[in-house]
Enzyme design. Structure first.
Site, PDB file in Angstrom:
ATOM      1  N   ARG A 255       3.601  -3.710  -3.137  1.00  0.00           N
ATOM      2  CA  ARG A 255       3.565  -3.014  -1.834  1.00  0.00           C
ATOM      3  C   ARG A 255       4.260  -3.880  -0.788  1.00  0.00           C
ATOM      4  NH1 ARG A 255      -0.822   1.018  -2.218  1.00  0.00           N
ATOM      5  NH2 ARG A 255      -0.616   1.554  -4.405  1.00  0.00           N
ATOM      6  N   GLU A 257       4.096  -3.764   2.276  1.00  0.00           N
ATOM      7  CA  GLU A 257       3.451  -3.592   3.580  1.00  0.00           C
ATOM      8  C   GLU A 257       3.432  -4.920   4.317  1.00  0.00           C
ATOM      9  OE1 GLU A 257      -0.312  -0.835   2.806  1.00  0.00           O
ATOM     10  OE2 GLU A 257       0.032  -2.310   1.248  1.00  0.00           O
ATOM     11  N   ARG A 263      -7.468  -8.093   3.241  1.00  0.00           N
ATOM     12  CA  ARG A 263      -7.588  -7.310   2.002  1.00  0.00           C
ATOM     13  C   ARG A 263      -6.284  -6.712   1.478  1.00  0.00           C
ATOM     14  NH1 ARG A 263     -10.578  -1.696   3.358  1.00  0.00           N
ATOM     15  NH2 ARG A 263      -9.291  -1.020   5.060  1.00  0.00           N
ATOM     16  N   HIS A 264      -5.154  -7.116   2.069  1.00  0.00           N
ATOM     17  CA  HIS A 264      -3.874  -6.594   1.580  1.00  0.00           C
ATOM     18  C   HIS A 264      -3.024  -7.685   0.950  1.00  0.00           C
ATOM     19  CE1 HIS A 264      -4.849  -3.247   4.325  1.00  0.00           C
ATOM     20  NE2 HIS A 264      -4.207  -2.544   3.410  1.00  0.00           N
ATOM     21  N   GLU A 406     -12.708  -0.050   0.749  1.00  0.00           N
ATOM     22  CA  GLU A 406     -12.155   0.776  -0.330  1.00  0.00           C
ATOM     23  C   GLU A 406     -11.718  -0.075  -1.521  1.00  0.00           C
ATOM     24  OE1 GLU A 406      -8.551   2.968   0.836  1.00  0.00           O
ATOM     25  OE2 GLU A 406      -7.975   2.687  -1.260  1.00  0.00           O
ATOM     26  N   SER A 409      -8.865   4.699  -4.950  1.00  0.00           N
ATOM     27  CA  SER A 409      -8.600   6.041  -4.439  1.00  0.00           C
ATOM     28  C   SER A 409      -8.196   6.892  -5.621  1.00  0.00           C
ATOM     29  CB  SER A 409      -7.569   6.024  -3.323  1.00  0.00           C
ATOM     30  OG  SER A 409      -6.299   5.935  -3.850  1.00  0.00           O
ATOM     31  N   ARG A 457      -9.559  -6.615  -5.211  1.00  0.00           N
ATOM     32  CA  ARG A 457     -10.567  -6.105  -4.256  1.00  0.00           C
ATOM     33  C   ARG A 457     -11.929  -5.967  -4.901  1.00  0.00           C
ATOM     34  NH1 ARG A 457      -8.238  -1.644  -0.103  1.00  0.00           N
ATOM     35  NH2 ARG A 457      -6.420  -2.858   0.557  1.00  0.00           N
TER      36      ARG A 457
HETATM   37  O1  4AD Z   1      -5.047   3.713  -2.436  1.00  0.00           O
HETATM   38  P1  4AD Z   1      -3.875   3.363  -3.299  1.00  0.00           P
HETATM   39  O2  4AD Z   1      -2.609   3.089  -2.610  1.00  0.00           O
HETATM   40  O3  4AD Z   1      -3.747   4.539  -4.340  1.00  0.00           O
HETATM   41  C1  4AD Z   1      -2.818   4.627  -5.332  1.00  0.00           C
HETATM   42  O4  4AD Z   1      -2.046   3.753  -5.664  1.00  0.00           O
HETATM   43  C2  4AD Z   1      -2.937   5.891  -6.100  1.00  0.00           C
HETATM   44  N1  4AD Z   1      -1.739   6.051  -6.926  1.00  0.00           N
HETATM   45  C3  4AD Z   1      -4.171   5.836  -6.941  1.00  0.00           C
HETATM   46  C4  4AD Z   1      -4.466   7.108  -7.644  1.00  0.00           C
HETATM   47  O5  4AD Z   1      -4.568   7.105  -8.841  1.00  0.00           O
HETATM   48  N2  4AD Z   1      -4.631   8.145  -6.906  1.00  0.00           N
HETATM   49  O6  4AD Z   1      -4.247   2.096  -4.180  1.00  0.00           O
HETATM   50  C5  4AD Z   1      -5.342   2.121  -5.086  1.00  0.00           C
HETATM   51  C6  4AD Z   1      -6.206   0.891  -4.869  1.00  0.00           C
HETATM   52  C7  4AD Z   1      -6.877   0.812  -3.510  1.00  0.00           C
HETATM   53  O7  4AD Z   1      -8.079   1.530  -3.475  1.00  0.00           O
HETATM   54  C8  4AD Z   1      -7.123  -0.669  -3.369  1.00  0.00           C
HETATM   55  O8  4AD Z   1      -8.254  -1.086  -4.103  1.00  0.00           O
HETATM   56  C9  4AD Z   1      -5.902  -1.242  -4.034  1.00  0.00           C
HETATM   57  O9  4AD Z   1      -5.412  -0.281  -4.922  1.00  0.00           O
HETATM   58  N3  4AD Z   1      -4.867  -1.577  -3.042  1.00  0.00           N
HETATM   59  C10 4AD Z   1      -4.555  -2.820  -2.677  1.00  0.00           C
HETATM   60  N4  4AD Z   1      -5.053  -4.015  -3.040  1.00  0.00           N
HETATM   61  C11 4AD Z   1      -4.501  -5.125  -2.500  1.00  0.00           C
HETATM   62  N5  4AD Z   1      -3.482  -5.097  -1.621  1.00  0.00           N
HETATM   63  C12 4AD Z   1      -2.944  -3.916  -1.215  1.00  0.00           C
HETATM   64  N6  4AD Z   1      -1.911  -3.913  -0.375  1.00  0.00           N
HETATM   65  C13 4AD Z   1      -3.486  -2.718  -1.751  1.00  0.00           C
HETATM   66  N7  4AD Z   1      -3.194  -1.410  -1.592  1.00  0.00           N
HETATM   67  C14 4AD Z   1      -4.046  -0.741  -2.383  1.00  0.00           C
END
Ligand code: 4AD
Length: 483
Positions: A255, A257, A263-264, A406, A409, A457
């Protein structure tokens, strides 16, 4: 024929046996020209090795001198006889000593390490105590009462720890954290395999973004623009189209971001699953319920040593969870927040603060730190999310929380190419970049859904740690690409 022992296995039952052990020289204490102690550490365990010059034991004063000249954290092999100490040992985990017969330095560490490991392993409470002590010292000028190490204790900052991660990883808490992480990953696989899921590996070099938005690392792939996968999302769905009814994947997720938060990360480990849905997307929630209750039970029952070790440096309350995971609708969630004085835009998303508050409210009302919030507004979910059949302003989707943050998701996915094209366009996605994905749904695709978990997480929140960098072996955040 020499048999090596693990430091953690040395107990009273081994008394009298000759053993061979290897470890980091954690402490070296000269007593006299004829006597010295060397504490060896292996993983979370430590043992005191005693050198006493004696002709009978074949230990010379030169050997004692050699041992006292070792630098801390050198790799040392010791052959010796296990003995029982006269008094309980306070500074080692093992309650036996090794009467050294032979000692070898396998690799010498530099004389002064950039991190003081003793400090790196101290809890915040210890620092606070040390500070109080030093205040008293100043006031009374009776420094003599207090040990030198207490007076010199210095907090090791997060960045310093990460800069010298290979040293920092040696603290007992860090040794425990990544053992817990391994257990979570292992249980994830084990549970899903027991439910007939098939493990897959999807490409990480892909042509278009998988989650939409700008958070993608772009690169050139043989002269063609490409990016690093933000999730296995599109490919795990295509595997379902390919006839695998249930799949999971454990792999890196990227990511881009610029989120400098606790937490990111820019790269994390994604635990993903996708499955055919027979009747209702709650079938996916049921898998999450069984999976996580089994992970939590396993950690609590089988990883007590690790959890106690983490607790000593970073004290935390055990996670509260129910045997059947609580499910609340998004509307119920915002109603609870409203009643507690926090207004949320009904069709908007929850911010971090609101999520945390909801976590506290749910804990008070239902006695759990782990729950599922479902039926989110469609507008705040990715394009591939299935709208609710009864009200398309909402979606068949959910997030899962630990201690109000979270960790998962998930959702039912759109499985018709027409609706998928419409939703992607509405969400501003160039459908040409995902044409093969959309096409997959025109050749016959079952209703399906799934979820994505962030491994770091889960561990961070299970152990109530305050920063995701503590649960990433070599974290990648917006500022960090090394080590
Ligand atoms: O919520 P996210 O972005 O969802 C997906 O990737 C979907 N494709 C999932 C699906 O099957 N619908 O990411 C899923 C999880 C989040 O709930 C969080 O636990 C973790 O990935 N996550 C991160 N962990 C660390 N750093 C980040 N930048 C994260 N972004 C998401």
């Amino acid at each position: 024929d020499r048999v090596w022992s693990q430091v953690g296995d040395l107990d009273a039952a081994a008394a009298g046996r000759t053993v061979l052990i290897r470890g980091f020289a954690q402490a070296i204490r000269p007593v006299s020209k004829k006597m010295a102690f060397v504490v060896l550490r292996q993983s979370m365990s430590t043992v005191q090795c005693v050198l006493v010059a004696s002709v009978d034991a074949g230990v010379s004063t030169q050997m004692v001198k050699f041992a006292t000249a070792l630098s801390k954290e050198s790799i040392v092999d010791v052959e010796g006889v296990v003995s029982l100490p006269k008094e309980p040992l306070k500074s080692t985990t093992q309650q036996v000593e090794i009467q050294v017969r032979k000692i070898y330095c396998i690799n010498r560490a530099v004389p002064t390490l950039p991190i003081n490991l003793e400090d790196a392993a101290r809890s915040e409470a210890e620092f606070e105590k040390a500070e109080q002590v030093s205040h008293i010292q100043v006031a009374c000028s009776v420094c003599i009462l207090f040990s030198r190490s207490w007076r010199e204790a210095v907090r090791v900052g997060q960045d310093t720890r990460l800069n010298y991660r290979s040293i920092d990883l040696r603290t007992p808490a860090n040794q425990a954290i990544f053992r817990i992480q391994c257990q979570v990953e292992n249980k994830f696989r084990e549970y899903l395999l027991s439910k007939d899921f098939v493990g897959i590996h999807s490409p990480k070099l892909i042509g278009g973004s998988s989650e939409g938005g700008a958070a993608v690392f772009k690169l050139m792939y043989n002269g063609q623009p490409a990016c690093l996968a933000q999730s296995p999302q599109l490919y795990k769905q295509m595997a379902i189209c390919g006839g695998y009814e249930r799949v999971f994947e454990v792999g890196p997720v990227f990511r881009a971001e610029n989120s400098n938060t606790h937490r990111h990360l820019c790269e994390f480990v994604g635990l993903d699953a996708e499955m055919e849905i027979k009747e209702h997307y709650f079938e996916v929630c049921d898998i999450i319920d069984g999976l996580f209750v089994s992970i939590f039970k396993h950690l609590t029952e089988n990883c007590t040593k690790e959890l106690e070790t983490i607790n000593r440096q970073y004290p935390f309350e055990p996670l509260k969870y129910l045997d059947k995971t609580l499910k609340l609708t998004y509307e119920e969630g915002i109603q609870m927040l409203k009643e507690a004085g926090t207004e949320i835009e009904p069709m908007g998303d929850l911010n971090t603060e609101a999520e945390k508050k909801l976590g506290r409210l749910v804990r008070e009302k239902y006695g759990t730190d782990f729950f599922i919030l479902y039926r989110y507004p469609l507008a705040v979910r990715p394009f591939y999310t299935m709208p609710c059949y009864d009200n398309t302003a909402y979606s068949n989707s959910f997030d899962v929380f630990i201690r109000g943050e979270e960790i998962i998701s998930g959702a039912q996915r759109v499985h018709t190419p027409e609706l998928l094209t419409k939703r992607a366009t509405e969400c501003g996605i160039d459908v040409n970049t995902i044409s093969s994905y959309i096409e997959s749904f025109s050749y016959g695709a079952p209703p399906h859904g799934g979820f994505g978990v962030g491994l770091e997480r889960v561990v961070m929140l299970f152990c109530a740690l305050n920063n995701i960098r503590k649960t990433s072996l070599f974290p990648r955040d917006p500022q960090r690409l090394t080590p």
